[in-house]
Design an enzyme around this catalytic site. Sequence first.
Site, PDB file in Angstrom:
ATOM      1  N   TYR A 177      12.209  16.189  -0.762  1.00 23.98           N
ATOM      2  CA  TYR A 177      13.261  15.790   0.169  1.00 23.98           C
ATOM      3  C   TYR A 177      14.576  16.450  -0.243  1.00 23.98           C
ATOM      4  O   TYR A 177      14.621  17.274  -1.155  1.00 23.98           O
ATOM      5  CB  TYR A 177      13.345  14.268   0.233  1.00 23.98           C
ATOM      6  N   ARG A 225      15.042   8.491  -8.835  1.00 22.91           N
ATOM      7  CA  ARG A 225      13.647   8.936  -8.943  1.00 22.91           C
ATOM      8  C   ARG A 225      13.598  10.456  -8.844  1.00 22.91           C
ATOM      9  O   ARG A 225      14.076  11.038  -7.864  1.00 22.91           O
ATOM     10  CB  ARG A 225      12.770   8.320  -7.858  1.00 22.91           C
ATOM     11  N   GLY A 322       2.150   2.157  -6.898  1.00 19.54           N
ATOM     12  CA  GLY A 322       2.190   2.378  -5.459  1.00 19.54           C
ATOM     13  C   GLY A 322       0.882   1.982  -4.816  1.00 19.54           C
ATOM     14  O   GLY A 322       0.667   0.827  -4.436  1.00 19.54           O
ATOM     15  N   ALA A 460     -35.684  -6.036   2.045  1.00 15.95           N
ATOM     16  CA  ALA A 460     -35.783  -7.080   3.062  1.00 15.95           C
ATOM     17  C   ALA A 460     -36.770  -6.672   4.150  1.00 15.95           C
ATOM     18  O   ALA A 460     -36.810  -5.515   4.560  1.00 15.95           O
ATOM     19  CB  ALA A 460     -34.418  -7.344   3.675  1.00 15.95           C
TER      20      ALA A 460
END
Length: 649
Positions: A177, A225, A322, A460
Amino acid sequence: MQTKFPKLFEPGQIGNVGLKNRVIKAPQHTGLANPDGSVTDRMIRYYKDVALGGVSMVIVEYAWIDNDASRASPCQLGIANMDHIPGLSLLAQTIQANGAKAAIQISHAGRQKFTLSRPIKAPSTVPWEEIYAAGCPPPEVLTFEEIQQIVKSFGEAAKRAKTADFDMVEIHACHGYLISNFLSPRTNKRTDWYGGSLENRMRFLLEAIAEILRQVGPDYPVCVRVSGIDYEPDGTKIEETIELCKRLEAMGVAAIHMSGGNHHQTIHEVSPMGMSLAHNVWAAEAVKKEIKIPVIASGSITNPELAEKILTEGKGDFIGLGRPLWADPQWPLKAMEGRPEDICPCIRCNDGCLARGDHQAKTISCSVNVAVCREDEFQITKAEHSRNVAVIGGGPAGMEAARVCALRGHKVTLYEKRDLGGALIEASVPEFKAPDLKPLISYLSTQIKKLKVKVVNKEATLQAIKNGGFDAVIVATGATPMIPEDVPGITSSKVTSALQVLSGKAKVGQKIAVIGGGVVGTEVGLFLAEQGKEVVFVEMLDTFMNDITFDEKLVYEERFKNLNVSIHTGKRLESVADKGITVVDRYGIRTTITADTVVLAAGFKPNRDLIDSLKKESKLQVFEVGDCVRPRKIFDAIHEGHLAAKLLN
């Protein structure tokens, strides 16, 4: 307090905020906000559930800071104006009222704008390759005046976070970003004082931090961060990140939250199966050695044993979770109570959260947790009437169905002729999948045992079900490998199946032809190639690695490098002979490939014989789930098993 994970549940401190333990919810986009960025009831419900799960702090997902170019995703949370504050305040107070401190991450999209809308602003005209190929224009270069305005917007957004009652604000300076666009020489080609040297490239972030601290005051905790590195060959280096973190500490930042990668290198940011656990903790350790403020280590820390080890070895001060909290929001509570075996594990499949969620602009979901972001709808409650239920098949669909049925108060009998796990048993054999899939088998089988589900280790039959007095049957009989019976030589002793290879029941030679280039073919071929075998893939379609998610492809491509592998696409198996196989393309051109062993991985067919017989029994409610409906993925199996158990009345 229990002592199984003493470091993990030791109280901690970030700035002037006291935290009850060392587990922090890392910020992740959910798509739960309104189109204008305002908080929704569903978002509040989701974060309430996370807070109740025992984390010490919830860092709410990234919020856009201005009304120009900062918004990155559809239905992304906003913090750009005063109208956002009432909802944000209610969100923060809800988190706090349910036992956790509340923080929020603030962000500017930069070149990573998933809305594909203009304007797109970045330090330089360097697009994100995948978005550019999808038709998104390259970013516009930010002017000096625009940079100053964004710096001011970061400060104003942080002030809104404080006004909205959040205990801390986190600055998003990683993952491709805007701030990381400035930090990385790959995306910053400027020649003014915001580009070139490290001093210039980190100037924008340092100015933003200075403005934030000016607006919120020195006592309000600010966390940043960052990516240790962005894993680009011409990108950010760890030495630069360490220097940056030293500067941030000197400015008064309260904590560093370490991550790695960007969306172009997504396998390092949101690491899937095949990548190492705790993938970016090495960077947290490197930074922690050089600074005194707390470091939050995050990324693929999937279990409390690993988290405890990271803290004990001094590689981080806090653990950021997260995806593991999407898989099980009660991860901290269960670890604290000394029952880690009850934690539903994140398997890092990136299917529900990314492939079916974020990458398609949808609200996130989770392969192993049906209830994420739908907590009220999928709350497990007791059934009005207890039923006698047979579940046929002990794979993920059958075990999830049995688990939920038992929790709802039904009497459950589970039929499975071999060990519990179904196809997960074979899928978890390769070392690149074992650390993620084996914990899922263990979790589900442990729940079956704890809930006292009766397990019958027999196949089964219709008669057994008819004689069992059952009210309902959930059929999860899976699928079996398809064998192209019209291929000459297909019954040769040199022909086997992928499942036989993975189970260790098949002897294989040195040169192996794998028929099928989908999920199973790719993975069994990689499994063999990493043992030093020469592997030839044959795939009818024109592409290889079909039905494999984008990030898994990146992992497998990386692992295939330097292995003895060749790929034939657009070709089908025509015959098998003593020396190998013959394949033919759409033009009738034949190719002979020598092979010691032929491994069939060309698909599966549903096991439906019992289903059709059971449906003729008018007194039985019959549900069919998982691969016996249509062979698909773990997400489909678990969700269908859960839904069947929920719908059973």
